[in-house]
Design a protein around this motif. Structure first.
Motif, PDB file in Angstrom:
ATOM      1  N   UNK A  66       0.804  -1.227   0.000  1.00 47.11           N
ATOM      2  CA  UNK A  66       0.000   0.000   0.000  1.00 47.11           C
ATOM      3  C   UNK A  66       0.835   1.275   0.000  1.00 47.11           C
ATOM      4  N   UNK A  67       2.139   1.172   0.272  1.00 51.13           N
ATOM      5  CA  UNK A  67       3.021   2.341   0.339  1.00 51.13           C
ATOM      6  C   UNK A  67       2.358   3.474   1.118  1.00 51.13           C
ATOM      7  N   UNK A  68       2.141   4.645   0.493  1.00 51.61           N
ATOM      8  CA  UNK A  68       1.560   5.773   1.230  1.00 51.61           C
ATOM      9  C   UNK A  68       0.040   5.863   1.102  1.00 51.61           C
ATOM     10  N   UNK A  69      -0.587   4.885   0.461  1.00 47.82           N
ATOM     11  CA  UNK A  69      -2.037   4.794   0.473  1.00 47.82           C
ATOM     12  C   UNK A  69      -2.776   5.337  -0.729  1.00 47.82           C
ATOM     13  N   UNK A  70      -2.098   5.699  -1.796  1.00 48.05           N
ATOM     14  CA  UNK A  70      -2.792   6.299  -2.942  1.00 48.05           C
ATOM     15  C   UNK A  70      -3.849   5.364  -3.527  1.00 48.05           C
ATOM     16  N   UNK A  71      -3.487   4.119  -3.767  1.00 48.84           N
ATOM     17  CA  UNK A  71      -4.463   3.177  -4.313  1.00 48.84           C
ATOM     18  C   UNK A  71      -5.525   2.832  -3.277  1.00 48.84           C
ATOM     19  N   UNK A  72      -5.118   2.668  -2.050  1.00 44.77           N
ATOM     20  CA  UNK A  72      -6.026   2.347  -0.954  1.00 44.77           C
ATOM     21  C   UNK A  72      -7.115   3.409  -0.826  1.00 44.77           C
ATOM     22  N   UNK A  73      -6.709   4.648  -0.860  1.00 41.57           N
ATOM     23  CA  UNK A  73      -7.666   5.757  -0.770  1.00 41.57           C
ATOM     24  C   UNK A  73      -8.568   5.781  -1.997  1.00 41.57           C
ATOM     25  N   UNK A  74      -7.981   5.581  -3.176  1.00 41.13           N
ATOM     26  CA  UNK A  74      -8.783   5.547  -4.405  1.00 41.13           C
ATOM     27  C   UNK A  74      -9.856   4.470  -4.339  1.00 41.13           C
ATOM     28  N   UNK A  75      -9.506   3.336  -3.758  1.00 39.39           N
ATOM     29  CA  UNK A  75     -10.461   2.231  -3.658  1.00 39.39           C
ATOM     30  C   UNK A  75     -11.566   2.532  -2.649  1.00 39.39           C
ATOM     31  N   UNK A  76     -11.204   3.065  -1.506  1.00 39.51           N
ATOM     32  CA  UNK A  76     -12.153   3.198  -0.395  1.00 39.51           C
ATOM     33  C   UNK A  76     -12.969   4.481  -0.382  1.00 39.51           C
ATOM     34  N   UNK A  77     -12.533   5.496  -1.111  1.00 43.29           N
ATOM     35  CA  UNK A  77     -13.227   6.773  -1.048  1.00 43.29           C
ATOM     36  C   UNK A  77     -14.705   6.585  -1.411  1.00 43.29           C
ATOM     37  N   UNK A  78     -15.572   7.169  -0.622  1.00 43.22           N
ATOM     38  CA  UNK A  78     -17.030   7.090  -0.791  1.00 43.22           C
ATOM     39  C   UNK A  78     -17.581   5.686  -0.570  1.00 43.22           C
ATOM     40  N   UNK A  79     -16.863   4.871   0.175  1.00 48.02           N
ATOM     41  CA  UNK A  79     -17.335   3.538   0.561  1.00 48.02           C
ATOM     42  C   UNK A  79     -17.170   3.388   2.076  1.00 48.02           C
ATOM     43  N   UNK A  80     -17.950   4.108   2.853  1.00 53.35           N
ATOM     44  CA  UNK A  80     -17.745   4.139   4.306  1.00 53.35           C
ATOM     45  C   UNK A  80     -17.995   2.803   5.001  1.00 53.35           C
ATOM     46  N   UNK A  81     -18.656   1.868   4.346  1.00 52.86           N
ATOM     47  CA  UNK A  81     -18.942   0.578   4.977  1.00 52.86           C
ATOM     48  C   UNK A  81     -17.955  -0.517   4.578  1.00 52.86           C
ATOM     49  N   UNK A  82     -17.001  -0.188   3.742  1.00 52.55           N
ATOM     50  CA  UNK A  82     -16.036  -1.191   3.281  1.00 52.55           C
ATOM     51  C   UNK A  82     -14.836  -1.238   4.216  1.00 52.55           C
ATOM     52  N   UNK A  83     -14.528  -2.417   4.680  1.00 52.44           N
ATOM     53  CA  UNK A  83     -13.337  -2.625   5.498  1.00 52.44           C
ATOM     54  C   UNK A  83     -12.207  -3.110   4.602  1.00 52.44           C
ATOM     55  N   UNK A  84     -10.960  -2.827   5.030  1.00 51.20           N
ATOM     56  CA  UNK A  84      -9.815  -3.184   4.204  1.00 51.20           C
ATOM     57  C   UNK A  84      -8.643  -3.644   5.044  1.00 51.20           C
ATOM     58  N   UNK A  85      -7.903  -4.589   4.484  1.00 51.13           N
ATOM     59  CA  UNK A  85      -6.582  -4.935   4.989  1.00 51.13           C
ATOM     60  C   UNK A  85      -5.588  -4.216   4.104  1.00 51.13           C
ATOM     61  N   UNK A  86      -4.641  -3.535   4.718  1.00 47.13           N
ATOM     62  CA  UNK A  86      -3.560  -2.880   3.979  1.00 47.13           C
ATOM     63  C   UNK A  86      -2.253  -3.427   4.541  1.00 47.13           C
ATOM     64  N   UNK A  87      -1.446  -4.006   3.677  1.00 50.00           N
ATOM     65  CA  UNK A  87      -0.224  -4.674   4.111  1.00 50.00           C
ATOM     66  C   UNK A  87       0.964  -4.058   3.384  1.00 50.00           C
ATOM     67  N   UNK A  88       1.979  -3.721   4.151  1.00 51.78           N
ATOM     68  CA  UNK A  88       3.215  -3.210   3.552  1.00 51.78           C
ATOM     69  C   UNK A  88       4.400  -3.892   4.198  1.00 51.78           C
ATOM     70  N   UNK A  89       5.335  -4.291   3.387  1.00 52.13           N
ATOM     71  CA  UNK A  89       6.537  -4.986   3.843  1.00 52.13           C
ATOM     72  C   UNK A  89       7.438  -4.040   4.631  1.00 52.13           C
ATOM     73  N   UNK A  90       7.982  -4.506   5.745  1.00 54.25           N
ATOM     74  CA  UNK A  90       8.941  -3.678   6.494  1.00 54.25           C
ATOM     75  C   UNK A  90      10.133  -3.254   5.641  1.00 54.25           C
ATOM     76  N   UNK A  91      10.486  -4.047   4.660  1.00 55.08           N
ATOM     77  CA  UNK A  91      11.603  -3.711   3.768  1.00 55.08           C
ATOM     78  C   UNK A  91      11.303  -2.439   2.991  1.00 55.08           C
ATOM     79  N   UNK A  92      10.080  -2.274   2.552  1.00 57.31           N
ATOM     80  CA  UNK A  92       9.706  -1.098   1.751  1.00 57.31           C
ATOM     81  C   UNK A  92       9.381   0.112   2.614  1.00 57.31           C
ATOM     82  N   UNK A  93       9.059  -0.103   3.885  1.00 54.42           N
ATOM     83  CA  UNK A  93       8.706   0.999   4.780  1.00 54.42           C
ATOM     84  C   UNK A  93       9.929   1.842   5.110  1.00 54.42           C
TER      85      UNK A  93
END
Length: 187
Positions: A66-93
């Motif tokens: 998910x890095x800084x969340x650009x795709x995550x936000x694009x997916x979830x925006x205007x979907x207040x009832x959708x839950x999400x798992x966002x996973x990022x590798x410690x190597x990339x963090x």
């Protein structure tokens, strides 16, 4: 996932659907309020957001890489009832975790922090923890945008498979790369 709805309606969200020049139709400002620096590519943003529209009850969104969340936000925006798992590798963090801070700021700016269960761990560890949690929710939309080597891609697909809903959609980032396509074909 209401897969038929996704297939039937996706072409209506893009211009030049059948051509190499395919691009998303312009979105209204109220559909994507605010801005994240360098917001995710418009084509994938449109796809992720509409795919979330098609989730069934008991299905969630899962994004690996998910890095800084650009795709995550694009997916979830205007979907207040959708839950999400966002996973990022410690190597990339990175060693200081600046990327996590940026992700949390971005989620907070769009008021999405309560919808996202963030995990800073390797893909293998995440799915092992998910298996041990014995949750009933299934992944209806799975976006793998993590490490782009063949092994990571194939492993990300194989590990996700038991958690996918019967009619889930799997989306791969960087799918124009040969290694990514080969992993998808082998999967």
């Amino acid at each position: 996932m209401d897969f038929q709805r996704l297939i039937d309606n996706l072409p209506t969200r893009y211009q030049d659907w059948d051509l190499p020049t395919v691009r998303p139709l312009p979105v209204k400002a109220e559909e994507f309020p605010g801005q994240v620096d360098g917001i995710a590519a418009a084509n994938i943003s449109q796809l992720l957001n509409f795919a979330i529209d098609c989730l069934e009850s008991g299905e969630i969104y899962c994004e690996i890489g998910c890095l800084d969340g650009k795709h995550l936000i694009s997916a979830l925006i205007n979907h207040p009832d959708c839950m999400a798992y966002a996973v990022e590798s410690p190597v990339r963090v990175g060693p200081q975790g600046e990327l996590i801070d940026q992700l949390m700021e971005n989620l907070d700016r769009f008021n999405l922090q309560e919808q996202v269960f963030f995990c800073c761990q390797d893909t293998e560890e995440f799915f092992a923890d998910l298996r041990n949690a014995e949750l009933t929710d299934r992944i209806g939309v799975y976006f793998y945008n993590g490490m782009s080597d063949y092994r990571s891609q194939l492993l990300g697909l194989l590990l996700a498979k038991p958690f996918l809903a019967d009619q889930a959609i799997v989306i791969l980032g960087q799918a124009n790369q040969d290694m990514i396509r080969q992993a998808a074909w082998d999967f």
